[in-house]
Scaffold this motif. Structure first.
Motif, short mmCIF file in Angstrom:
data_model
loop_
_atom_site.label_atom_id
_atom_site.label_comp_id
_atom_site.label_asym_id
_atom_site.label_seq_id
_atom_site.Cartn_x
_atom_site.Cartn_y
_atom_site.Cartn_z
N SER A 88 -20.85 -26.18 25.30
CA SER A 88 -21.73 -27.17 24.68
C SER A 88 -20.93 -28.25 25.11
CB SER A 88 -22.17 -26.81 22.67
OG SER A 88 -21.05 -26.78 22.17
N ASN A 89 -19.44 -28.73 24.52
CA ASN A 89 -19.00 -29.95 24.54
C ASN A 89 -18.70 -30.35 26.14
OD1 ASN A 89 -17.00 -31.36 25.06
ND2 ASN A 89 -16.70 -31.58 22.73
N SER A 90 -18.97 -31.08 26.31
CA SER A 90 -19.07 -32.32 27.34
C SER A 90 -18.16 -32.11 27.99
CB SER A 90 -20.06 -33.78 27.63
OG SER A 90 -19.27 -33.88 26.54
N THR A 91 -17.00 -32.23 27.21
CA THR A 91 -15.79 -31.89 27.87
C THR A 91 -14.85 -31.00 28.00
OG1 THR A 91 -14.90 -34.01 26.54
CG2 THR A 91 -12.41 -32.83 27.39
N THR A 92 -15.36 -29.78 27.25
CA THR A 92 -15.09 -28.06 27.92
C THR A 92 -16.21 -28.06 29.29
OG1 THR A 92 -14.85 -27.38 26.09
CG2 THR A 92 -15.32 -25.91 27.26
N THR A 93 -17.24 -27.78 29.02
CA THR A 93 -18.05 -27.74 30.01
C THR A 93 -17.94 -28.60 31.52
OG1 THR A 93 -19.90 -28.16 29.09
CG2 THR A 93 -20.39 -28.80 30.95
N GLY A 94 -17.37 -29.91 31.90
CA GLY A 94 -16.48 -30.64 33.02
C GLY A 94 -15.46 -30.08 33.65
N ARG A 95 -14.73 -29.56 32.46
CA ARG A 95 -13.10 -28.51 32.33
C ARG A 95 -13.74 -27.87 32.84
NH1 ARG A 95 -10.11 -27.40 27.36
NH2 ARG A 95 -11.12 -25.44 27.30
N ARG A 96 -14.38 -26.96 32.70
CA ARG A 96 -14.84 -25.43 33.14
C ARG A 96 -15.67 -25.58 34.50
NH1 ARG A 96 -20.30 -22.81 33.25
NH2 ARG A 96 -20.29 -20.63 33.70
N VAL A 97 -17.11 -26.79 35.30
CA VAL A 97 -16.73 -26.70 36.28
C VAL A 97 -16.21 -26.85 37.37
CG1 VAL A 97 -17.96 -28.43 37.33
CG2 VAL A 97 -19.13 -27.92 35.76
N VAL A 98 -14.97 -27.73 36.65
CA VAL A 98 -13.73 -28.26 37.77
C VAL A 98 -12.56 -26.83 38.25
CG1 VAL A 98 -10.99 -29.60 38.07
CG2 VAL A 98 -13.26 -30.19 37.39
N GLY A 99 -12.38 -25.94 36.83
CA GLY A 99 -11.87 -24.84 37.18
C GLY A 99 -12.82 -23.98 38.35
N VAL A 100 -14.03 -23.66 37.76
CA VAL A 100 -14.94 -22.86 38.63
C VAL A 100 -15.19 -23.60 40.35
CG1 VAL A 100 -17.30 -22.06 39.71
CG2 VAL A 100 -16.71 -21.96 37.32
N VAL A 101 -14.31 -24.66 40.29
CA VAL A 101 -14.49 -24.80 41.73
C VAL A 101 -13.43 -24.85 42.39
CG1 VAL A 101 -14.32 -26.99 43.36
CG2 VAL A 101 -16.50 -26.54 41.46
N ALA A 102 -12.02 -24.78 41.85
CA ALA A 102 -10.61 -24.69 41.82
C ALA A 102 -11.05 -23.24 42.13
CB ALA A 102 -10.07 -24.78 40.99
N SER A 103 -10.86 -22.24 41.81
CA SER A 103 -10.81 -20.71 41.97
C SER A 103 -12.07 -20.67 43.43
CB SER A 103 -11.61 -20.13 40.79
OG SER A 103 -11.84 -18.99 41.62
N VAL A 104 -13.13 -21.20 43.53
CA VAL A 104 -13.30 -20.66 45.17
C VAL A 104 -12.57 -20.98 45.84
CG1 VAL A 104 -15.60 -21.74 46.20
CG2 VAL A 104 -15.82 -20.82 43.90
N LEU A 105 -12.30 -22.82 45.38
CA LEU A 105 -11.24 -23.35 46.72
C LEU A 105 -10.34 -21.63 46.95
CD1 LEU A 105 -11.51 -26.71 46.14
CD2 LEU A 105 -12.97 -26.10 47.82
N SER A 106 -9.77 -21.91 46.08
CA SER A 106 -8.79 -21.20 46.07
C SER A 106 -9.11 -19.83 46.62
CB SER A 106 -8.48 -20.51 44.96
OG SER A 106 -6.83 -19.58 44.71
N TRP A 107 -9.87 -19.06 46.66
CA TRP A 107 -10.35 -17.82 47.31
C TRP A 107 -10.69 -18.32 48.66
CZ3 TRP A 107 -9.67 -13.02 46.68
CH2 TRP A 107 -9.61 -12.34 45.43
N VAL A 108 -10.62 -18.71 49.11
CA VAL A 108 -11.28 -19.81 50.77
C VAL A 108 -9.83 -19.77 51.20
CG1 VAL A 108 -12.56 -21.47 52.17
CG2 VAL A 108 -14.27 -20.94 50.05
N ALA A 109 -9.13 -20.11 51.01
CA ALA A 109 -7.53 -20.36 51.41
C ALA A 109 -7.44 -19.10 51.58
CB ALA A 109 -6.94 -21.31 50.63
N ALA A 110 -7.37 -18.65 50.39
CA ALA A 110 -6.60 -17.65 50.52
C ALA A 110 -6.97 -16.25 51.26
CB ALA A 110 -6.84 -16.62 49.16
N LEU A 111 -8.02 -16.19 51.90
CA LEU A 111 -9.31 -15.57 52.44
C LEU A 111 -9.12 -16.24 54.16
CD1 LEU A 111 -12.64 -14.29 51.25
CD2 LEU A 111 -10.71 -13.26 51.26
N ILE A 112 -8.45 -17.98 54.51
CA ILE A 112 -8.13 -17.75 55.63
C ILE A 112 -7.21 -17.20 55.95
CG2 ILE A 112 -7.93 -20.05 56.96
CD1 ILE A 112 -10.24 -21.25 55.51
#
Length: 219
Positions: A88-112
């Motif tokens: 619910s906290n805005s700081t934690t929500t922003g951190r979560r969004v960055v974490g999810v984006v980093a995870s997706v980009l990590s999988w894209v780079a790993a698959l390539i």
């Protein structure tokens, strides 16, 4: 506790990811060269070499590193957040969004990286392939130089993003502590409480605080 787990998992992911990249660099140094492939009739004969095994092991280590990072981060936190934390906290929500984006980009780079690793493994496998004819000249497919190096660097990028995602998604949630509401209980002095309980408020040793409140004399 969550921070300690994040540090431990990050160390394991880094170990697997860096090892995968190191194997990629070694595979580049041991890849098949054009002069090592010879033609037998209309077939190209590829001899056994370490790059085939090294590339295969690099793929496995990279995939394992990605799985560990994603599992530790709560599968991109798409399921329940680690520790049941609330976002619910805005700081934690922003951190979560960055974490999810980093995870997706990590999988894209790993698959390539895994795809190019697989190409390198196939072109360095000990086997026979039909030669290609360019006019009267027979040509054999060979892996170009620098492919394993670029893939190794991409593996390091994927590992770094995976660690970043794991740390961001596992850190404890930041909560906004609401201001305390309600009244604080204030204790009354014992003599005042006793005075309220007596029909005639008194002060000190039973003496009336005001003459008009003095108890009537008996007798």
């Amino acid at each position: 506790m969550q921070t300690a787990v994040a540090v431990l998992v990050s160390g394991v992911v880094a170990l697997f990811g860096v090892t995968s990249a190191v194997l990629g660099f070694i595979a580049e140094a041991n890849r098949l060269k054009p002069d090592e492939i010879y033609v037998s009739g209309s077939d190209c004969v590829y001899p056994a070499n370490p790059a085939h095994t090294l590339g295969f092991c690099a793929i496995l280590l990279l995939v394992v590193a990605q799985i560990i990072a994603s599992a530790a981060g709560g599968c991109c936190s798409c399921c329940r957040p680690p520790g049941g934390a609330s976002y619910s906290n805005s700081t934690t929500t922003g951190r979560r969004v960055v974490g999810v984006v980093a995870s997706v980009l990590s999988w894209v780079a790993a698959l390539i990286a895994a795809v190019f690793y697989l190409v390198g493994v196939m072109l360095n496998a000990p086997t026979m392939r039909e030669a290609k004819f360019t006019g009267p000249i027979e040509e054999c497919s060979v892996l170009k130089g620098g492919v394993f190096v670029r893939v190794a660097v991409l593996s390091l990028v994927a590992t770094s993003l995976g660690i970043m995602s794991c740390v961001l998604l596992r850190l404890p949630a930041v909560t906004d502590a609401p201001p305390e509401q309600g009244q604080h209980a204030v204790g009354l002095p014992q003599w005042l409480a006793q005075g309220f309980g007596h029909p005639y408020p008194t002060q000190g040793y039973g003496q009336a605080s005001d003459p008009k409140f003095a108890p009537p004399s008996q007798g």
